[in-house]
Every structure is written in structure tokens, then in C-alpha cells.
Motif scaffolding. Structure first.
Motif, PDB file in Angstrom:
ATOM      1  N   ASN A  85      26.470  26.568 100.162  1.00 48.58           N
ATOM      2  CA  ASN A  85      26.977  26.295  98.691  1.00 48.58           C
ATOM      3  C   ASN A  85      27.055  27.787  98.117  1.00 48.58           C
ATOM      4  N   VAL A  86      26.171  28.593  97.991  1.00 52.21           N
ATOM      5  CA  VAL A  86      26.317  29.993  97.630  1.00 52.21           C
ATOM      6  C   VAL A  86      27.511  30.905  98.322  1.00 52.21           C
ATOM      7  N   ILE A  87      27.476  30.675  99.263  1.00 55.32           N
ATOM      8  CA  ILE A  87      28.758  31.354 100.040  1.00 55.32           C
ATOM      9  C   ILE A  87      30.074  30.809  99.727  1.00 55.32           C
ATOM     10  N   TRP A  88      29.990  29.498  99.385  1.00 56.88           N
ATOM     11  CA  TRP A  88      31.276  28.748  99.051  1.00 56.88           C
ATOM     12  C   TRP A  88      31.661  29.208  97.434  1.00 56.88           C
ATOM     13  N   VAL A  89      30.769  29.448  96.526  1.00 58.73           N
ATOM     14  CA  VAL A  89      31.245  29.729  95.375  1.00 58.73           C
ATOM     15  C   VAL A  89      31.308  31.079  95.285  1.00 58.73           C
ATOM     16  N   VAL A  90      30.821  32.003  96.036  1.00 59.51           N
ATOM     17  CA  VAL A  90      31.128  33.569  95.998  1.00 59.51           C
ATOM     18  C   VAL A  90      32.403  33.680  96.705  1.00 59.51           C
ATOM     19  N   THR A  91      32.800  32.865  97.655  1.00 62.69           N
ATOM     20  CA  THR A  91      34.364  33.110  98.205  1.00 62.69           C
ATOM     21  C   THR A  91      35.337  32.771  97.289  1.00 62.69           C
ATOM     22  N   THR A  92      35.021  31.466  96.956  1.00 55.67           N
ATOM     23  CA  THR A  92      36.085  31.004  95.888  1.00 55.67           C
ATOM     24  C   THR A  92      36.408  31.777  94.670  1.00 55.67           C
ATOM     25  N   SER A  93      35.183  32.146  94.138  1.00 55.01           N
ATOM     26  CA  SER A  93      35.362  33.195  92.967  1.00 55.01           C
ATOM     27  C   SER A  93      36.084  34.396  93.195  1.00 55.01           C
ATOM     28  N   ALA A  94      35.769  35.025  94.387  1.00 54.77           N
ATOM     29  CA  ALA A  94      36.443  36.165  94.701  1.00 54.77           C
ATOM     30  C   ALA A  94      37.982  36.143  95.027  1.00 54.77           C
TER      31      ALA A  94
END
Length: 174
Positions: A85-94
Motif C-alpha cells: 500500500n505504501v509503494i502504491w501511494v508513493v508511485t501514484t503520487s509521483a
């Protein structure tokens, strides 16, 4: 309705059984043990043997081992889900914030580079105008450069002659 019957065992089965208690147990025990060994399945796998070992371990120990394994698996599952979930949030935010920002910065850098190029061309043209004979080598003629304000580096389009009287209302880049 259920009928109950008493089944009497035959003497032949009791004699052939390796666990039978007969008077001649010394002589029949070696025969019966050899027959038990020959009746065992030959294709017993290692997994079958390991699964049979579970009866050796007491039930309380088995329960504690099973609960520890279950807790460990649950911990790793929760941790990997959280990390995903953390990786998903960081990737989509980027992607949603960083990519458009990077594209805008790249476009701005292109505009600044074009402005610097235009300034350097204008400065070069002014130097040629102010000092036309200084850049000549003896015996060679220098080419004449003429910079007209508002001129473009690109060849004129066929529609530019029609629009010569009209002004551009939209700034370049849109």
C-alpha cells in the motif's frame, strides 16, 4: 431399524494374525513378523513418514508450534500488504504530481534555452553591425548578416502570407 449381530471370529484368522495369542507363539512369531514386513507398502514416501511423526509430538507442543507459525505468517502477510500500500501511494503520487512537474520544468528549460539562443544571435548581429570590417580576414569577404526583429528561424508557412496583416493573438506554445 438396525439389527445387531454378533460375529464370531474364525480360528484360522486368529492363527494367521501376527498379534494372535496362541500356545506356539515362539514358532509363529518369526513367521508372523516376516509376513508383516512383506505386507508393508514399499512406495511409502518421505512425506508419508514425516506426517506419521506428528503422533510423536505431544498435542500441546503441536498446538504451540502451529500457533507460532500461524502468527508469523499473519505478521508477514500484514507487513507485505502495508508495504504494498505504501509503494502504491508513493508511485501514484509521483505519477500524478511529479510527472507533470517534470514536464513543465523541461518545457521551461527549452524556453529559456531558446531565449538565450535568440539573445546570443542578437548580440552577434549587433557586433557585426557595429564592427563590420573587424571580422574580415585579408583577402576574404565576410558574409552579411541581417537580423530583423520578429523574424523566425523557421521557413514561412504558406498561410503566413495571408496572415501577414493579422497579429498572433495566442502566444507560442499553446
Amino acid at each position: 431399524m438396525v439389527k445387531v449381530q454378533i460375529v464370531e471370529e474364525k480360528d484360522e484368522q486368529a492363527i494367521n494374525s501376527p498379534y494372535a495369542s496362541s500356545a506356539s507363539s515362539r514358532t509363529s512369531s518369526s513367521v508372523s513378523l516376516s509376513s508383516v514386513d512383506s505386507d508393508s507398502p514399499v512406495d511409502e514416501s518421505l512425506l508419508d513418514r514425516i506426517s506419521a511423526l506428528k503422533d510423536i509430538v505431544p498435542p500441546t507442543t503441536r498446538h504451540s508450534i502451529a500457533s507460532k507459525v500461524s502468527k508469523t505468517a499473519s505478521f508477514f502477510k500484514r507487513t507485505s500488504k502495508f508495504a504494498g500500500n505504501v509503494i502504491w501511494v508513493v508511485t501514484t503520487s509521483a505519477l500524478l504530481i511529479g510527472l507533470p512537474l517534470a514536464l513543465i520544468l523541461e518545457d521551461e528549460a527549452k524556453v529559456v534555452a531558446q531565449e538565450n539562443e535568440m539573445l546570443s544571435q542578437q548580440q552577434g548581429a549587433q557586433q557585426v553591425r557595429s564592427n563590420p570590417h573587424s571580422s574580415r580576414l585579408p583577402g576574404r569577404s565576410s558574409p552579411s548578416f541581417k537580423m530583423v526583429s520578429g523574424s523566425s528561424l523557421y521557413p514561412p508557412s504558406p498561410n503566413s502570407q495571408k496572415q501577414a496583416g493579422q497579429q498572433n493573438l495566442v502566444p507560442p506554445g499553446f
